[in-house]
Design an enzyme around this catalytic site. Structure first.
Site, short mmCIF file in Angstrom:
data_model
loop_
_atom_site.label_atom_id
_atom_site.label_comp_id
_atom_site.label_asym_id
_atom_site.label_seq_id
_atom_site.Cartn_x
_atom_site.Cartn_y
_atom_site.Cartn_z
N CYS A 82 1.06 -1.28 -0.01
CA CYS A 82 0.21 0.38 -0.23
C CYS A 82 1.08 1.08 0.24
O CYS A 82 0.24 2.14 0.16
CB CYS A 82 -0.63 0.15 0.82
SG CYS A 82 -2.26 -1.35 1.09
N LYS A 122 -8.84 8.35 3.66
CA LYS A 122 -9.31 7.14 3.64
C LYS A 122 -10.80 6.98 4.10
O LYS A 122 -11.70 6.32 4.18
CB LYS A 122 -8.23 6.16 4.09
CG LYS A 122 -6.84 6.28 3.43
CD LYS A 122 -5.72 4.77 4.17
CE LYS A 122 -4.69 4.57 2.88
NZ LYS A 122 -4.14 5.99 2.86
N GLU A 181 1.60 5.35 14.04
CA GLU A 181 1.37 6.51 12.81
C GLU A 181 1.53 8.04 13.65
O GLU A 181 2.33 8.90 13.38
CB GLU A 181 0.59 6.71 11.68
CG GLU A 181 0.55 7.76 10.63
CD GLU A 181 0.08 7.83 9.38
OE1 GLU A 181 0.25 8.73 8.87
OE2 GLU A 181 -0.81 7.01 9.35
N PHE A 186 1.75 -3.69 4.35
CA PHE A 186 2.40 -4.38 4.51
C PHE A 186 3.44 -5.25 4.13
O PHE A 186 4.60 -4.13 3.22
CB PHE A 186 1.72 -6.03 4.00
CG PHE A 186 0.42 -5.47 4.22
CD1 PHE A 186 -0.03 -4.46 5.76
CD2 PHE A 186 -0.81 -6.82 3.90
CE1 PHE A 186 -1.97 -5.32 5.96
CE2 PHE A 186 -2.09 -6.77 4.47
CZ PHE A 186 -2.51 -6.19 6.08
N HIS A 245 -9.64 2.58 1.58
CA HIS A 245 -8.73 2.44 0.96
C HIS A 245 -8.10 1.89 -0.28
O HIS A 245 -8.80 0.59 -0.99
CB HIS A 245 -7.98 1.51 1.91
CG HIS A 245 -6.22 1.07 1.91
ND1 HIS A 245 -5.25 0.94 0.79
CD2 HIS A 245 -5.45 0.75 3.10
CE1 HIS A 245 -4.36 1.34 0.83
NE2 HIS A 245 -4.22 0.79 3.03
N HIS A 291 -1.09 7.66 6.31
CA HIS A 291 -1.86 6.96 5.63
C HIS A 291 -3.17 6.41 6.49
O HIS A 291 -4.16 6.33 6.08
CB HIS A 291 -0.72 5.65 6.53
CG HIS A 291 -1.04 4.26 5.70
ND1 HIS A 291 -0.82 4.39 4.51
CD2 HIS A 291 -0.95 3.15 6.16
CE1 HIS A 291 -1.47 3.13 3.68
NE2 HIS A 291 -1.43 2.50 5.00
#
Length: 428
Positions: free
Chosen positions: A162, A325, A306, A389, A330, A295
């Site tokens: 991502c 998001k 984060e 990931f 996402h 993110h």
């Protein structure tokens, strides 16, 4: 004085600027339509509305609809990518490329390419039944988009989970700075598929109703689709052709958590290092940053980690933070490319969109999150975060034209927030 002038001249000679934008999202399929909806906090996730919805393990998603694909046939990822790239090229005034085709390239980030085209073949193989042959891979997707534009220069596909959109922008900018291309169109694309939903469902990462970034009640993400493309050029090339410059891509960096396949490092090691390295490359201290596009996936672990990384980089008084998001879902490999477009528009208009669906800020996510309504404030430096990931982290830093290098090129007169007038100049 001479040393300062030499340093400025060097920065100008290596500067990478943004001259065109294209985007397709669940809240808008034009740049201005997307931006208007983002600023208003429109939420684009909803129950699936497609013929094969019964095959999906979740009913909630973010779908792109109502866009004019530049080709009648082709896999959905190709149609999304083609439309975004075509829009960005038109915005930059290079729809008809007349320069050296080997000095123009395309670099897109994606999780896997046309995943929905690959899944039937994989499923058929495991079940021992006949199935359609696997269609486009990520490399095939890149090749098809590049041939449509007549760009025969560097054309890699980038897959860093991502973080793929930011990674593609960084690779394209490196290519320009190294002198291997004058123009690169970079961004990301991914489509909805049952397989990606199955993966997140197996990880128990899907939200039951909506994606709530940084909220105390956040419970997971909503899978979505989309595409975005940004035209990047060397400053000198943009100046020669009189192009309008939206922003400078002043810094970029990546770092690996090397911690876990799906979970972030508990202290946000990679996130912190990618931000600091990108800012260091841009020559910008953290206290000069006005906005961070987070993110912000709405998962319990990501948002807490984060936020911790943001506090460590920027101190207790962070810049204005938002996560798109909540509005978009996402969008996988396209996420940070779409968010890069939003950073550029925030620089242009001095407006930071709100974080949709955020009602009750988690005390563990104690950063300056924009919520409720958009915030009007000067934005000179914007940081764009993307974490994926496998410990993939990537960060890009955008600035107003001239903030770092003093570069100013063509302008669009008569523009006001929410509008863009025609592009000046002709392709070279």
């Amino acid at each position: 004085m001479a040393a300062t002038a030499a340093a400025t001249a060097h920065r100008r000679s290596t500067a990478v600027v943004v001259t065109g934008l294209g985007v397709l999202t669940p809240i808008g399929t034009t740049v201005e339509g997307f931006w208007d909806a983002a600023v208003r906090g429109v939420v684009g996730t909803a129950p699936l509305n497609r013929p094969d919805a019964a095959d999906f393990p979740a009913r909630l998603a973010g779908e792109v609809s109502g866009f004019d694909a530049p080709r009648a046939r082709g896999d959905r990822s190709l149609r999304l990518a083609s439309a975004a790239v075509a829009a960005a090229a038109a915005d930059a005034g290079i729809s008809r490329w007349t320069g050296d085709p080997y000095r123009a390239g395309i670099c897109l980030g994606t999780l896997l390419g046309s995943r929905a085209g690959l899944e039937p073949a994989v499923t058929g193989f495991h079940r021992g039944t006949d199935a359609p042959a696997a269609r486009r891979s990520a490399a095939d997707l890149m090749d098809a988009v590049a041939r449509e534009r007549g760009f025969l220069g560097p054309g890699p596909a980038v897959a860093t989970a991502c973080a793929s959109g930011n990674s593609a922008l960084a690779h394209a900018a490196d290519t320009i700075r190294a002198g291997r291309a004058d123009v690169m169109i970079a961004g990301g694309v991914d489509e909805l598929s049952s397989g990606i939903m199955m993966m997140f469902a197996s990880l128990r990462s899907l939200a039951p109703d909506c994606l709530r970034p940084f909220d105390r009640g956040r419970a997971g993400l909503v899978v979505s689709e989309g595409a975005a493309a940004l035209v990047l050029e060397s400053y000198e090339h943009a100046r020669r052709r009189g192009a309008h410059v939206y922003a400078e891509l002043a810094g970029w960096a990546s770092a690996s958590d090397a911690h876990h396949m799906t979970a972030p490092h508990p202290q946000g090691s990679g996130a912190r290092r990618s931000m600091l390295r990108a800012l260091g490359m841009a020559g910008i201290s953290p206290d000069r940053v006005d906005h961070v596009s987070a993110h912000g996936t709405g998962t319990p672990s990501n948002d807490r980690v984060e936020a911790q990384a943001l506090r460590e980089v920027f101190g207790p008084r962070t810049p204005a933070v938002t996560s798109l998001k909540g509005a978009l879902g996402h969008t996988q490999g396209a996420a940070s490319a779409i968010e890069a477009v939003a950073c550029v528009l925030a620089l242009r208009d001095g407006v930071i969109p709100p974080t949709a669906n955020l009602v009750d800020l988690d005390p563990e996510c104690d950063v300056d999150v924009v919520r409720g309504r958009a915030r009007e404030t000067p934005v000179r430096v914007a940081v764009n975060n993307a974490f994926g990931f496998g410990g993939n982290t990537a960060c890009t830093v955008f600035t107003r034209p001239g903030t770092v290098t003093g570069t100013v090129t063509g302008t669009r007169t008569g523009a006001r927030p929410g509008t863009v007038t025609s592009t000046a100049g002709s392709p070279r």
